[in-house]
Design a protein around this motif. Structure first.
Motif, PDB file in Angstrom:
ATOM      1  N   VAL A 157       0.829  -1.200   0.000  1.00  0.00           N
ATOM      2  CA  VAL A 157       0.000   0.000   0.000  1.00  0.00           C
ATOM      3  C   VAL A 157       0.866   1.253   0.000  1.00  0.00           C
ATOM      4  CG1 VAL A 157      -1.618   1.357   1.399  1.00  0.00           C
ATOM      5  CG2 VAL A 157      -2.000  -1.091   1.087  1.00  0.00           C
ATOM      6  N   GLU A 158       1.927   1.231   0.787  1.00  0.00           N
ATOM      7  CA  GLU A 158       2.799   2.402   0.930  1.00  0.00           C
ATOM      8  C   GLU A 158       3.411   2.839  -0.403  1.00  0.00           C
ATOM      9  OE1 GLU A 158       4.349   5.495   3.124  1.00  0.00           O
ATOM     10  OE2 GLU A 158       2.962   3.928   3.802  1.00  0.00           O
ATOM     11  N   GLN A 159       3.651   1.891  -1.300  1.00  0.00           N
ATOM     12  CA  GLN A 159       4.248   2.211  -2.598  1.00  0.00           C
ATOM     13  C   GLN A 159       3.334   3.078  -3.462  1.00  0.00           C
ATOM     14  OE1 GLN A 159       5.030  -1.680  -4.183  1.00  0.00           O
ATOM     15  NE2 GLN A 159       7.008  -1.887  -3.168  1.00  0.00           N
ATOM     16  N   HIS A 160       2.069   3.079  -3.157  1.00  0.00           N
ATOM     17  CA  HIS A 160       1.103   3.807  -3.993  1.00  0.00           C
ATOM     18  C   HIS A 160       0.698   5.157  -3.409  1.00  0.00           C
ATOM     19  CE1 HIS A 160       0.329   0.542  -6.881  1.00  0.00           C
ATOM     20  NE2 HIS A 160       0.610  -0.250  -5.847  1.00  0.00           N
ATOM     21  N   LYS A 161       1.310   5.532  -2.309  1.00  0.00           N
ATOM     22  CA  LYS A 161       0.966   6.792  -1.658  1.00  0.00           C
ATOM     23  C   LYS A 161       1.436   7.978  -2.500  1.00  0.00           C
ATOM     24  CE  LYS A 161       0.898   8.788   2.982  1.00  0.00           C
ATOM     25  NZ  LYS A 161       1.311   8.573   4.391  1.00  0.00           N
ATOM     26  N   VAL A 162       0.562   8.991  -2.647  1.00  0.00           N
ATOM     27  CA  VAL A 162       0.884  10.194  -3.411  1.00  0.00           C
ATOM     28  C   VAL A 162       0.447  11.422  -2.622  1.00  0.00           C
ATOM     29  CG1 VAL A 162       0.681   9.036  -5.657  1.00  0.00           C
ATOM     30  CG2 VAL A 162      -1.343  10.156  -4.645  1.00  0.00           C
ATOM     31  N   GLU A 163       0.934  12.575  -3.030  1.00  0.00           N
ATOM     32  CA  GLU A 163       0.487  13.836  -2.440  1.00  0.00           C
ATOM     33  C   GLU A 163      -0.956  14.094  -2.853  1.00  0.00           C
ATOM     34  OE1 GLU A 163       1.994  15.861  -0.335  1.00  0.00           O
ATOM     35  OE2 GLU A 163       3.788  14.582  -0.247  1.00  0.00           O
ATOM     36  N   CYS A 164      -1.797  14.466  -1.909  1.00  0.00           N
ATOM     37  CA  CYS A 164      -3.209  14.683  -2.214  1.00  0.00           C
ATOM     38  C   CYS A 164      -3.414  15.842  -3.191  1.00  0.00           C
ATOM     39  CB  CYS A 164      -3.993  14.921  -0.937  1.00  0.00           C
ATOM     40  SG  CYS A 164      -4.123  13.435   0.110  1.00  0.00           S
TER      41      CYS A 164
END
Length: 240
Positions: free
Chosen positions: A228-235
């Protein structure tokens, strides 16, 4: 008092009055600007300017696009006390969204032999605490073509993460935003658009919490070591 002196005093007085009016106007504009800036993610992506039709079935809100014949965004709130309360095993059938005119609808047969899954934006596992809530997410307006390996693995992991976050915080607001290309590929008899990918926005204003994630909708991509962490982006980068 001379006429000249009176004239000067009148001009000065009017100048102060004028300045006061200008300052009040600036304050008023600034206040209204601040109010306009405070817009929820749901309002940002689900509004009359962005959507041809807004479908609200009490459990989820859908921004539907007639040209794409697909959803552009889906929003809902997850109650941490409900998401794991009951797990209804029997799933309902997908159904045509009858609030749409027939010419804008899609069918389950549009997915036949397409290579794509019928992917929920608002997931069934988060709404299986009652028959009514579960049925609400099986409208085809809530479904988009999803790459199977993403839908069944990576996206499913994120959905579990969201449920856990709802339990942790008590409540989480969610907005799924679907990203299309300028010339999206189409599938099925009804020529439904296939997205480039999709975002999931999580937020809880009372806890000053927000997180955003993005998943590409490419077929055949390996998700074996996906997190999941790999897909985190700035909102701030989330866009249709």
């Amino acid at each position: 008092m001379s006429i000249l002196r009176k004239s000067i005093m009148v001009v000065i007085g009017l100048s102060f009055i004028g300045c006061g009016e200008v300052n009040n106007s600036i304050i008023s504009n600034n206040l209204s600007g601040n109010q306009e800036d405070k817009v929820s993610y749901s309002e940002k992506f689900i509004n009359r300017d962005n959507c041809n039709q807004i479908i609200d079935n009490q459990f989820i809100k859908i921004c539907y696009d007639y040209g794409l014949k697909a959803t552009k965004a889906v929003s809902y709130t997850l109650d941490g006390d409900l998401v794991n309360e009951t797990n209804i095993n029997k799933r309902p059938s997908f159904y045509v969204e009858k609030s749409l005119e027939p010419k804008y609808r899609i069918s389950t047969t549009d997915y036949t032999n397409s290579g794509y899954d019928r992917g929920h934006m608002a997931p069934d596992a988060s709404f299986d605490w009652s028959e009514e809530s579960l049925k609400a997410v099986y409208t085809l307006a809530n479904i988009i073509p999803q790459a199977p390996q993403v839908n069944r693995n990576s996206w499913a992991d994120l959905e579990k993460y969201v449920r856990d976050k709802a339990v942790e915080l008590g409540e989480v607001d969610v907005v799924n935003v679907v990203k299309y290309g300028q010339r999206s590929s189409r599938m099925g008899e009804n020529k439904m658009a296939i997205s480039k990918g999709y975002y999931k926005i999580l937020y809880n204003e009372s806890d000053s919490y927000e997180e955003c994630f993005y998943y590409s909708n490419k077929l055949g991509v390996s998700t074996t070591s996906d997190t999941v962490e790999q897909h985190k982006v700035e909102c701030s980068t989330v866009t249709n």
